[in-house]
Structures are given as C-alpha cells and as structure tokens.
Design a protein around this motif. Structure first.
Motif, short mmCIF file in Angstrom:
data_model
loop_
_atom_site.label_atom_id
_atom_site.label_comp_id
_atom_site.label_asym_id
_atom_site.label_seq_id
_atom_site.Cartn_x
_atom_site.Cartn_y
_atom_site.Cartn_z
N VAL A 134 -15.29 84.33 45.60
CA VAL A 134 -14.34 85.44 45.77
C VAL A 134 -12.91 84.92 45.83
CG1 VAL A 134 -13.64 87.30 47.32
CG2 VAL A 134 -16.07 86.88 46.92
N ALA A 135 -12.74 83.71 46.35
CA ALA A 135 -11.40 83.16 46.52
C ALA A 135 -10.85 82.54 45.23
CB ALA A 135 -11.41 82.11 47.63
N ILE A 136 -11.67 82.44 44.20
CA ILE A 136 -11.25 81.81 42.95
C ILE A 136 -10.70 82.86 41.99
CG2 ILE A 136 -12.00 80.47 40.95
CD1 ILE A 136 -12.02 78.83 43.44
N LYS A 137 -9.46 82.69 41.56
CA LYS A 137 -8.87 83.59 40.57
C LYS A 137 -9.25 83.13 39.17
CE LYS A 137 -4.51 85.52 38.89
NZ LYS A 137 -3.03 85.53 39.03
N PRO A 138 -9.83 84.02 38.36
CA PRO A 138 -10.22 83.62 37.01
C PRO A 138 -9.04 83.05 36.22
CG PRO A 138 -11.17 85.75 37.55
CD PRO A 138 -10.23 85.41 38.66
N GLY A 139 -9.29 81.93 35.54
CA GLY A 139 -8.27 81.31 34.70
C GLY A 139 -7.26 80.47 35.45
N SER A 140 -7.39 80.35 36.76
CA SER A 140 -6.43 79.59 37.56
C SER A 140 -6.74 78.10 37.51
CB SER A 140 -6.48 80.06 39.02
OG SER A 140 -7.73 79.71 39.60
N PRO A 141 -5.77 77.24 37.94
CA PRO A 141 -6.06 75.80 38.02
C PRO A 141 -7.25 75.49 38.92
CG PRO A 141 -3.70 76.21 38.17
CD PRO A 141 -4.36 77.55 38.23
N THR A 257 -4.01 107.84 39.79
CA THR A 257 -3.38 106.75 39.05
C THR A 257 -4.33 105.57 38.96
OG1 THR A 257 -2.42 105.67 41.00
CG2 THR A 257 -1.15 107.48 40.00
N MET A 258 -3.87 104.51 38.29
CA MET A 258 -4.67 103.30 38.21
C MET A 258 -4.88 102.70 39.59
SD MET A 258 -6.39 101.46 36.05
CE MET A 258 -5.70 101.59 34.39
N ASP A 259 -3.93 102.90 40.49
CA ASP A 259 -4.12 102.41 41.86
C ASP A 259 -5.27 103.13 42.55
OD1 ASP A 259 -2.19 100.46 41.78
OD2 ASP A 259 -0.60 101.74 42.59
N SER A 281 -22.98 100.56 47.78
CA SER A 281 -21.61 100.92 47.40
C SER A 281 -20.90 99.70 46.84
CB SER A 281 -20.83 101.48 48.59
OG SER A 281 -20.72 100.51 49.61
N SER A 282 -19.95 99.96 45.95
CA SER A 282 -19.12 98.92 45.36
C SER A 282 -17.66 99.25 45.67
CB SER A 282 -19.30 98.87 43.83
OG SER A 282 -20.63 98.57 43.48
N HIS A 283 -16.89 98.24 46.04
CA HIS A 283 -15.48 98.43 46.32
C HIS A 283 -14.67 97.80 45.19
CE1 HIS A 283 -15.99 99.94 50.47
NE2 HIS A 283 -17.08 99.20 50.43
N MET A 284 -13.94 98.63 44.48
CA MET A 284 -13.17 98.13 43.34
C MET A 284 -12.11 97.12 43.74
SD MET A 284 -14.27 99.23 40.44
CE MET A 284 -12.83 98.89 39.41
N SER A 285 -11.75 97.12 45.02
CA SER A 285 -10.76 96.14 45.50
C SER A 285 -11.29 94.71 45.39
CB SER A 285 -10.39 96.43 46.95
OG SER A 285 -11.52 96.36 47.80
N GLN A 286 -12.61 94.56 45.23
CA GLN A 286 -13.20 93.23 45.13
C GLN A 286 -13.36 92.75 43.68
OE1 GLN A 286 -16.75 92.79 47.55
NE2 GLN A 286 -15.96 94.23 49.08
N ILE A 287 -12.86 93.52 42.72
CA ILE A 287 -12.95 93.10 41.33
C ILE A 287 -12.11 91.85 41.12
CG2 ILE A 287 -11.02 94.48 40.42
CD1 ILE A 287 -12.88 95.21 38.04
N ARG A 289 -10.88 90.71 38.17
CA ARG A 289 -9.88 90.88 37.11
C ARG A 289 -9.33 92.29 37.20
NH1 ARG A 289 -10.66 86.61 33.27
NH2 ARG A 289 -12.77 85.71 33.39
N ASP A 290 -8.03 92.42 37.15
CA ASP A 290 -7.41 93.73 37.24
C ASP A 290 -7.80 94.60 36.05
OD1 ASP A 290 -5.24 95.34 38.74
OD2 ASP A 290 -4.69 95.54 36.62
N PRO A 291 -8.02 95.91 36.26
CA PRO A 291 -8.37 96.78 35.14
C PRO A 291 -7.40 96.71 33.96
CG PRO A 291 -8.74 97.92 37.21
CD PRO A 291 -8.09 96.61 37.55
#
Length: 381
Positions: A134-141, A257-259, A281-287, A289-291
C-alpha cells in the motif's frame, strides 16, 4: 443528472437514449441518437438539464420491473425496459489497481487456477513480498528498487509489474453493445469452477479523453481460467453477459465530481439460494493509481476512441470467504443475486447464470444503425 438507455416497444421497437429529471424519464433520441453522441457534447450537462424530450413516465416502475427480473423473475417485456447506459463506447478495464487485488492475482498465478491451493499461498505471500505494498507508489523509485530485489530473489510476478510498475494494466473488457444492464442476468463460462464478481466504478469518457460521468459495473471474473495463464484473460473476462454496467451514467457537475469518485465506498452484497450471504466494501481512497491517470493511460496521442469509452477503475474485492469447503474461498453458485451499491450512483443488481443459458447477444452495431435509420433517428452533421 442521469443518462441512460432503454428499450422501447412502441411506437416501434428499438433502443432510446433517456434523461432522468425529477424522477421522470425523457426520450431524447431525436436530439442524440446514441449515448456516445450525447456525451460528446461540450455542453452535455446543460443539454441534459434543458432538452425537451418525449416523456416516458416515472422511472420507478421501470426500475421495479428490472428488479423483479434481477431477483429471478421473468424478463420484463414492458413498454420501457432498462439497458446498459452505454452504446458505441468501447468498454475498457483497469486491472490490479488495488493492493489486495494484486495479491489475489499473484495467488491465482501461483495456484495455477486451483482454489484448494489459495489459502496456503495467501498465508505465505506477504512474507515473500516483504513490504507493505500500500505504501508503494506505482512507477516510483521505491517501486523500481522493490522490483529489482524481487527479481534477484526470483520472486517477481507479471502482476507486480502492472501493480507497482509505471504502466497500468488496461484491457478490453467487452465488445461494443454487449454489456448488460440493471436486472439482466450476468453470465459465467460453464468451464469455470472458481469465479467472483468484481464491483467497480466505471467512468464514461468522451472522444476528447475527458471523463464526463460515472456509473457502476460488474467485471465478472473467472479466477481459475486466468490463473492457468494470464494469456487466457480474454476467455476469463469476455463472455456472454460477463460485463454489467448501470443503472445510469451520472454526469459530472457541481454536485458530483471526480473527487466524489475518489472518495466513494463501493459496497457488495451476494445472496445465494443456499442461504449463503456475503457483504464487503471497497474504498476508492485506497486505489493505487488516480482515475485521471488511468484515463490518460488508456487514451491520448498513443490511442484514440472516436466514440468514447467506458473505463472500469478496478476493484479491491477478491473474496476469500469459504463457501464450498475449508480453504477453497468464494465462488459463485448459479442463482446468486449480486448487488453493487454506492450512494452517489445507486445500485446495480444482477442474477448469476451461465453464459450459455442466458439470452444470446444478437443486437450489435449493424442492428443499431439499421434500427435507428428505420426509425428516422439518424441525422447527418
């Protein structure tokens, strides 16, 4: 502002583009023969608010008739019947956009499609990865360093590549006009013995690449078939009735809105004839990659969609609750009623059947064009 499609029996059978205003359905096909046309308008919200359509009555009876069908009743053949709210748009889907779905795809891969091995693999997988994904941002170093370490340990997976790598998994989910709507049965390929719904928010994107609204979707998933080989994704994902979208597209405006999408909670309920019930349930805040990032990865200078597209944003729902036996996790039974819900978009409800037993898909692009032409709904620019 809600936009959708219905099948009208009169004055001549055919699909109609509808707007919902004040609880009333209005047929606006004379102004926008397809939903694709409507969503491509730069003034789509103002158009939907003010266009003078043909009144079709209250929306509640149409929804109630579809709900009876969704709960195992006879298919509605009334004067107005709900359809999936998209038409000429290509249906695309994003995969592995939540950490839990990443781990479950890796489980499928290592289990080779065998659900009896899933429990053992699930217990050991976090130790293998060794970090909180969860702490890893896709595409990050940091993601690249993790990738190189797992490659060194011979633990890398194709699912980790799309889960934390720079490129998202974007695939074609369903052909144009094949999606089913609220109340229609969804289909499982008869070869599958390990499968599940995937409740998701679906963006409606215009040909310009601008997301103009959202709805709900069920990306029906065959875990055993994809687990045997990722190259079987098409067989696992694209079958008769395997894509449900609806009930309506809600247009983005000052109140939605998108938010709203980014903060949504998507709930799932499954009820079976055997007394089984599952809630999640799924929380979109845990996605991960941003939509908007997913939209840009799907279209741009590298790929255009002249009729727009629908984009499933992915799910964190990969059920592990046992149903058929200890350690086997969840799989559908025929007759399951699947409800996907979020307050801003309503509910999408479908019954689970075999793709070989539900109504064949016969109304394609040629049928739509011939039907609109025969009804005098096609216009030249």
């Amino acid at each position: 502002m809600l936009v959708g499609r219905v099948w009208r029996q009169t004055p001549e059978p055919g699909p109609a583009v509808v707007i919902v205003r004040g609880g009333e359905l209005f047929d606006v096909t004379a102004h926008a023969p397809t939903v694709s046309d409507l969503l491509d308008r730069p003034d789509v919200v103002e158009f939907a608010r003010h266009v003078q359509g043909e009144p079709l009555g209250r929306v509640e009876p149409v929804v109630e008739a579809a709900l009876k069908s969704a709960n195992g009743g006879p298919a509605g053949e009334g004067a107005v019947r709900l359809l999936a709210p998209c038409d000429l748009q290509v249906v695309k889907a994003s995969g592995v956009t939540f950490t839990i779905s990443l781990l479950e795809r890796m489980i499928e891969e290592r289990a080779g499609g065998n659900p009896e091995r899933a429990h053992e693999i699930r217990n050991g997988l976090r130790d293998v990865v060794g970090v909180d994904l969860v702490a890893i941002k896709p595409g990050s170093p940091e993601a690249e360093r993790l990738k190189q370490e797992l490659i060194r340990r011979n633990e890398w997976s194709q699912y980790l590549e799309v889960g934390i790598g720079p490129d998202a998994e974007i695939f074609s989910k369903a052909p144009v006009l094949s999606s089913v709507g609220f109340g229609c049965p969804v289909g499982l390929h008869p070869d599958s013995q390990w499968n599940n719904p995937e409740p998701e928010i679906v963006l409606a994107v215009a040909s310009t690449g601008r997301a103009v609204g959202a709805t709900l979707g069920n990306d029906v998933n065959l875990r055993d078939i994809e687990g045997r080989s990722a190259l079987l994704l098409g067989r696992a994902k694209d079958n008769n009735g395997s894509c449900a979208i609806g009930p309506f597209i809600r247009l983005f405006d000052e109140t939605f809105t998108m938010d709203t999408v980014r903060s949504a909670e998507v709930r799932l309920n499954i009820k079976g004839d055997d007394g089984f019930e599952l809630n999640a349930s799924s929380h979109m805040s845990q996605i991960s990659r941003d939509p908007e990032d997913l939209v840009s990865q799907a279209c741009g200078a590298h790929h255009q969609y002249p009729d727009g597209f629908m984009l499933f944003l992915g799910t964190m729902f990969s059920p592990s609750q046992d149903r058929n036996g200890p350690g086997q996790g969840f799989t559908h039974h025929l007759g399951d009623i699947v409800t996907i819900f979020t307050p801003s978009l309503g509910a999408l409800i479908n019954e689970v059947q075999l793709s070989t037993a539900i109504e064949p898909w016969t109304f394609g692009i040629r049928s739509l064009l011939y039907n609109l032409a025969r009804r005098g709904k096609l216009k030249t620019a």
